[in-house]
Motif scaffolding. Structure first.
Motif, short mmCIF file in Angstrom:
data_model
loop_
_atom_site.label_atom_id
_atom_site.label_comp_id
_atom_site.label_asym_id
_atom_site.label_seq_id
_atom_site.Cartn_x
_atom_site.Cartn_y
_atom_site.Cartn_z
N THR A 1 -10.46 34.95 -7.46
CA THR A 1 -9.50 35.62 -7.28
C THR A 1 -9.42 36.23 -5.91
O THR A 1 -10.37 36.85 -5.31
CB THR A 1 -9.39 36.90 -8.11
N ARG B 1 -3.65 28.65 -2.57
CA ARG B 1 -3.09 28.07 -3.80
C ARG B 1 -3.31 26.49 -4.07
O ARG B 1 -3.84 26.12 -5.01
CB ARG B 1 -1.54 28.19 -4.01
N ASP C 1 -17.17 42.84 -12.39
CA ASP C 1 -15.94 42.79 -12.21
C ASP C 1 -15.55 44.35 -11.61
O ASP C 1 -14.15 44.54 -11.36
CB ASP C 1 -14.99 42.82 -13.47
N ARG D 1 0.00 40.04 -7.94
CA ARG D 1 0.01 41.22 -8.88
C ARG D 1 -0.55 42.33 -8.21
O ARG D 1 -0.91 43.38 -9.01
CB ARG D 1 -0.40 40.84 -10.15
N TYR E 1 -16.48 37.88 -8.49
CA TYR E 1 -15.26 36.93 -8.20
C TYR E 1 -13.99 37.35 -7.50
O TYR E 1 -13.06 36.42 -7.13
CB TYR E 1 -14.87 36.37 -9.66
N LYS E 2 -13.97 38.60 -7.07
CA LYS E 2 -12.84 39.06 -6.27
C LYS E 2 -13.18 39.22 -4.94
O LYS E 2 -14.31 39.78 -4.24
CB LYS E 2 -12.70 40.52 -6.74
N ALA F 1 -3.89 36.60 -5.76
CA ALA F 1 -3.65 37.64 -6.88
C ALA F 1 -2.72 38.82 -5.80
O ALA F 1 -1.83 39.49 -6.30
CB ALA F 1 -4.88 38.29 -7.09
N LEU G 1 -7.40 28.53 -5.81
CA LEU G 1 -7.93 29.81 -5.87
C LEU G 1 -6.88 30.52 -6.55
O LEU G 1 -5.63 30.43 -6.35
CB LEU G 1 -8.10 30.52 -4.46
N ASP G 2 -7.18 31.83 -7.29
CA ASP G 2 -6.28 32.56 -7.87
C ASP G 2 -5.91 33.61 -6.71
O ASP G 2 -6.40 34.66 -6.62
CB ASP G 2 -6.87 33.49 -8.99
#
Length: 393
Positions: A133, A168, A89, A213, A112-113, A175, A172-173
């Motif tokens: 993300t 979307r 992370d 965000r 995961y980013k 962000a 997928l997130d």
């Protein structure tokens, strides 16, 4: 960023005698200074060090201990950081075009980013890391940058909403957005333009039901170079004011590479041959284009060369490396005081895109690296400030 690591003449001579040349000397204190400069002048911004600039394990460990996160661009970088115990992370896989093996390693290690700038990448990410993300990388033209990365990367702002919607739809997130103004950007102008573009895109996305965000402002923060003064305080002040005005309630990331590591390494190299050819003086050094000076090609960098010889009338000279390749020429018509066999040259500010892109071509080993803080007590002259006798070539 007033503190710059630069060895004194006595330190250079002692190190060259003890360890030989060529030699790279890394200051971890300078790494910490550069990192803290950014965290203090861009408060609240989460720093993701761009590992590609210099993946030296000692740099990575130092930054990890300081709380840094990391921008990785390959399976190799993810695996290297994972082996050092850095949690997934704390990484963002910030390569807009990821390899299949890279995505497989991301899944295995838990990264995961991601960033992306094309439709084809969306389907790859959604298949490999469902629900991952993602940040859309937006193109910000900046021809004044030393390396204009936007010639290769970044989606046109007019295409942003379409790509966000597809991401979307693929589960997928979604962000936020990211950008990179280009390497060694000497003013805040491009950041101002990019932040304004992203503010508009955030607003447009909100109308389409997105709750973005995160804003990633990338890297590009400059370091001093030949005949180039850098006002890092002014640049960060302008960026901070723009972020406070436009994104006060948004999580902000940055991905500095050069700014963190560029000023932390000094190269000590030596003249191993002299020759007068093609109506010009040539000097052959024991480090070259396939080694630390690889940044001449890959980073478009004009390295500063310092000598401790008397300041006499300068001459134009060609500087070449030690390999048996005619390409191995770093500088032509570079003004220098006359040099002799075994003269030592100090090259400051060579911590970024140098050893990272060096090779072992022609059987030459990569230049030895030592940490200044590990050896400075052995050196008779400890001060780091540049000696007044230093002469710029």
């Amino acid at each position: 960023m007033e503190k710059i690591f630069k060895l004194t003449q006595s330190a250079v001579e002692t190190l060259a005698e003890k360890y030989g040349t060529p030699l790279l000397v890394l200051s971890l204190e300078q790494i910490e200074h550069n990192y803290r400069f950014l965290t203090e002048n861009l408060p609240g911004v989460k720093i993701y060090y761009a590992v590609k600039a210099n993946p030296d394990e000692r740099i990575v460990r130092t930054l990890a201990d300081l709380g840094s996160c990391f921008d990785v661009a390959s399976d190799g970088e993810m695996l290297a950081l994972t082996e050092l115990g850095i949690a997934p992370d704390r990484m963002v896989y910030a390569n807009p075009f990821k390899t299949h093996n890279g995505l497989a390693v991301a899944k295995r290690t838990g990264v995961y980013k991601f960033t992306f700038d094309s439709e084809s990448e969306i389907y790859k990410m959604a298949k490999a890391i469902p629900g991952g993300t993602v940040l859309l990388r937006v193109r910000v033209d900046n021809p004044k940058a030393l390396v204009d990365l936007n010639k290769k990367f970044g989606a046109h702002p007019d295409d942003a909403l379409r790509l966000l919607k597809i991401a979307r739809e693929q589960g997928l997130d979604v962000a936020g957005l990211c950008f990179h103004v280009g390497s060694q950007s000497l003013s805040a102008d491009a950041y101002v333009d990019a932040i304004n573009i992203c503010r508009r895109l955030f607003d447009d996305a909100a109308k389409e039901g997105f709750k973005l965000r995160i804003l990633d402002i990338g890297g590009g923060f400059p370091i001093p170079a030949i005949d180039t003064e850098v006002d890092a305080l002014a640049i960060t002040r302008t960026i901070r004011e723009m972020l406070e005005k436009n994104f006060s309630d948004i999580e902000i990331w940055a991905e500095p590479g050069r700014f963190i590591c560029g000023t932390t390494v000094n190269l000590i190299t030596r003249v191993i041959g002299t020759q007068h050819r093609n109506s010009q003086q040539w000097y052959f050094l024991d480090d070259g284009l396939y080694g630390t000076f690889s940044g001449v090609i890959f980073d478009h960098w004009d390295f500063e060369l310092l000598t401790f010889k008397p300041d006499v009338e300068k001459i134009p000279a060609t500087f070449a490396g030690p390999s048996c390749d005619s390409l191995d020429v770093m500088f032509r018509d570079k003004m220098t005081v006359p040099l002799e066999m075994d003269d030592i040259i100090l090259v400051p500010n060579c911590g970024s895109y140098t050893s990272a892109s060096a090779t072992v071509f022609n059987g030459f080993a990569k230049t030895t690296r030592i940490v200044w803080e590990d050896v400075k007590q052995e050196i008779e002259t400890i001060p780091l400030a540049a000696a007044t006798s230093n002469r710029t070539l």
